[in-house]
Design a protein around this motif. Structure first.
Motif, PDB file in Angstrom:
ATOM      1  N   TRP A  36       0.840  -1.200   0.000  1.00  0.00           N
ATOM      2  CA  TRP A  36       0.000   0.000   0.000  1.00  0.00           C
ATOM      3  C   TRP A  36       0.880   1.257   0.000  1.00  0.00           C
ATOM      4  O   TRP A  36       0.661   2.181  -0.793  1.00  0.00           O
ATOM      5  CB  TRP A  36      -0.905  -0.044   1.225  1.00  0.00           C
ATOM      6  CG  TRP A  36      -1.784   1.160   1.423  1.00  0.00           C
ATOM      7  CD1 TRP A  36      -1.981   2.210   0.559  1.00  0.00           C
ATOM      8  CD2 TRP A  36      -2.581   1.442   2.574  1.00  0.00           C
ATOM      9  NE1 TRP A  36      -2.846   3.124   1.091  1.00  0.00           N
ATOM     10  CE2 TRP A  36      -3.229   2.683   2.327  1.00  0.00           C
ATOM     11  CE3 TRP A  36      -2.800   0.775   3.775  1.00  0.00           C
ATOM     12  CZ2 TRP A  36      -4.099   3.254   3.272  1.00  0.00           C
ATOM     13  CZ3 TRP A  36      -3.664   1.340   4.694  1.00  0.00           C
ATOM     14  CH2 TRP A  36      -4.300   2.573   4.449  1.00  0.00           C
ATOM     15  N   SER A  40       1.078   3.962  -3.110  1.00  0.00           N
ATOM     16  CA  SER A  40       0.663   5.354  -2.880  1.00  0.00           C
ATOM     17  C   SER A  40       1.813   6.326  -3.092  1.00  0.00           C
ATOM     18  O   SER A  40       1.616   7.442  -3.590  1.00  0.00           O
ATOM     19  CB  SER A  40       0.098   5.502  -1.463  1.00  0.00           C
ATOM     20  OG  SER A  40       1.101   5.222  -0.495  1.00  0.00           O
ATOM     21  N   LEU A  50      -6.142   7.021  -3.329  1.00  0.00           N
ATOM     22  CA  LEU A  50      -5.342   6.107  -2.514  1.00  0.00           C
ATOM     23  C   LEU A  50      -4.363   6.921  -1.679  1.00  0.00           C
ATOM     24  O   LEU A  50      -3.196   7.075  -2.040  1.00  0.00           O
ATOM     25  CB  LEU A  50      -4.591   5.106  -3.394  1.00  0.00           C
ATOM     26  CG  LEU A  50      -3.811   4.028  -2.642  1.00  0.00           C
ATOM     27  CD1 LEU A  50      -4.765   3.111  -1.874  1.00  0.00           C
ATOM     28  CD2 LEU A  50      -2.958   3.202  -3.605  1.00  0.00           C
ATOM     29  N   VAL A  56      -3.744   8.210   6.323  1.00  0.00           N
ATOM     30  CA  VAL A  56      -4.903   7.505   6.885  1.00  0.00           C
ATOM     31  C   VAL A  56      -4.750   7.354   8.398  1.00  0.00           C
ATOM     32  O   VAL A  56      -5.724   7.482   9.151  1.00  0.00           O
ATOM     33  CB  VAL A  56      -5.070   6.124   6.214  1.00  0.00           C
ATOM     34  CG1 VAL A  56      -6.163   5.315   6.907  1.00  0.00           C
ATOM     35  CG2 VAL A  56      -5.406   6.291   4.735  1.00  0.00           C
ATOM     36  N   THR A 232     -11.414  10.934   0.973  1.00  0.00           N
ATOM     37  CA  THR A 232     -10.963   9.554   0.830  1.00  0.00           C
ATOM     38  C   THR A 232     -10.274   8.997   2.072  1.00  0.00           C
ATOM     39  O   THR A 232     -10.508   7.839   2.429  1.00  0.00           O
ATOM     40  CB  THR A 232     -10.024   9.434  -0.379  1.00  0.00           C
ATOM     41  OG1 THR A 232     -10.578  10.133  -1.488  1.00  0.00           O
ATOM     42  CG2 THR A 232      -9.830   7.980  -0.762  1.00  0.00           C
ATOM     43  N   TRP A 236     -11.275   5.423   3.930  1.00  0.00           N
ATOM     44  CA  TRP A 236     -10.367   4.321   4.218  1.00  0.00           C
ATOM     45  C   TRP A 236     -10.376   3.948   5.699  1.00  0.00           C
ATOM     46  O   TRP A 236     -10.266   2.775   6.060  1.00  0.00           O
ATOM     47  CB  TRP A 236      -8.945   4.679   3.763  1.00  0.00           C
ATOM     48  CG  TRP A 236      -8.740   4.428   2.305  1.00  0.00           C
ATOM     49  CD1 TRP A 236      -8.882   5.320   1.285  1.00  0.00           C
ATOM     50  CD2 TRP A 236      -8.375   3.185   1.696  1.00  0.00           C
ATOM     51  NE1 TRP A 236      -8.629   4.716   0.088  1.00  0.00           N
ATOM     52  CE2 TRP A 236      -8.318   3.408   0.303  1.00  0.00           C
ATOM     53  CE3 TRP A 236      -8.094   1.934   2.186  1.00  0.00           C
ATOM     54  CZ2 TRP A 236      -7.991   2.402  -0.601  1.00  0.00           C
ATOM     55  CZ3 TRP A 236      -7.754   0.912   1.299  1.00  0.00           C
ATOM     56  CH2 TRP A 236      -7.707   1.160  -0.079  1.00  0.00           C
ATOM     57  N   LEU A 240     -11.262   0.250   6.929  1.00  0.00           N
ATOM     58  CA  LEU A 240     -10.372  -0.515   7.799  1.00  0.00           C
ATOM     59  C   LEU A 240     -11.093  -0.938   9.077  1.00  0.00           C
ATOM     60  O   LEU A 240     -10.885  -2.057   9.584  1.00  0.00           O
ATOM     61  CB  LEU A 240      -9.130   0.314   8.141  1.00  0.00           C
ATOM     62  CG  LEU A 240      -8.167   0.586   6.985  1.00  0.00           C
ATOM     63  CD1 LEU A 240      -7.072   1.560   7.421  1.00  0.00           C
ATOM     64  CD2 LEU A 240      -7.540  -0.715   6.484  1.00  0.00           C
TER      65      LEU A 240
END
Length: 268
Positions: A36, A40, A50, A56, A232, A236, A240
């Motif tokens: 990930w 990204s 993303l 995040v 976004t 996420w 999660l």
């Protein structure tokens, strides 16, 4: 190394120590996190869609400091629990009857097979018209999404009980009711419990679908709201959280299965 030169841990269906299993599970999550971060950082995907794991993580800290997420979590958990319990209460006896008696199977299984292929999200407009946009329509969506699957899975588990056990019970003078309660039901319980575990995961999927359409609070509603403003990182965080909830419930079902059915090979 084994005699044929293969690592013993990679022999078919061979168990490995629990500590090693947990370590490999952590490695699996770590690899996903690394991939990930690499994707990204390489800008192969637009950061708007993303965000980086670090972004995040910061967003997660902000969201969990607010009471809104806890309210959404409780409301969603209450909805899925009620809908799933109603489904289980209805599906267990029907599934046992279908698996036990051929006439009942002929009467109900083809209809059940037919209905389970109807896309559940397509029923949302009908449910909203008939039940409104309140909690009842959300419970009904979860019920429909899990009931027909669970009925067939329970029936299959009942059919897997060796027929020799039924013959022994009949020889000992057991009635049909006693055979169902004390032989079929008890023998099929580990597999039925596992079916409940799988259907509980589907229940969460259908809940999110319901909340995307007709809700003003809940995890699914919040995801839809964030998507409208391209928030976004927040999406996420909620995704999660849903994954963590699903994994935790799955582990709880498995642990309870092992504790309740130590005698069963499938109770693991």
């Amino acid at each position: 190394m084994s005699a044929n030169g293969t690592d013993a841990a990679f022999q078919l269906r061979r168990s490995i120590p629990a500590r090693r299993y947990r370590l490999l599970a952590i490695v699996g999550f770590g690899l996903c996190l690394i991939i990930w971060g690499i994707v990204s950082a390489s800008n192969v995907v637009d950061p708007i869609f993303l965000p980086s794991p670090l972004t995040v993580a910061h967003t997660m800290a902000e969201i969990f400091s607010d009471q809104t997420i806890w309210s959404d979590l409780w409301i969603s958990f209450e909805r899925v629990t009620i809908g799933f319990l109603l489904s289980a209460i209805a599906a267990l006896p029907i599934g046992i009857l279908i698996g036990s008696f051929k006439p009942v199977e002929a009467l109900m299984q083809p209809v059940t097979e037919f209905v389970r292929y109807v896309p559940v999200p397509a029923l949302i407009p009908i449910l909203m018209v008939t039940l409104g946009i309140g909690e009842e329509s959300k419970w009904a969506l979860i019920f429909i999404g899990t009931y027909f699957q669970l009925v067939l899975m329970v029936a299959d588990e009942v059919r897997r009980v060796p027929y020799d056990l039924l013959q022994v019970a009949q020889t000992l003078g057991a009635t049909q009711g006693e055979i169902i309660r004390k032989v079929l039901w008890r023998s099929a319980m580990p597999g039925i419990f596992d079916a409940l575990r799988l259907c509980n995961g589907w229940a969460w999927t259908y809940l999110i679908v319901a909340e995307l359409v007709a809700a003003n609070e809940g995890l699914g509603f919040r995801i839809l709201k964030f998507s409208r403003f391209l928030q976004t990182p927040k999406i996420w965080v909620y995704l999660l959280l849903l994954g963590a909830i699903g994994l935790l419930l799955d582990l709880m079902f498995r642990a309870l299965n092992r504790r309740l059915f130590k005698w069963a090979e499938s109770g693991k």
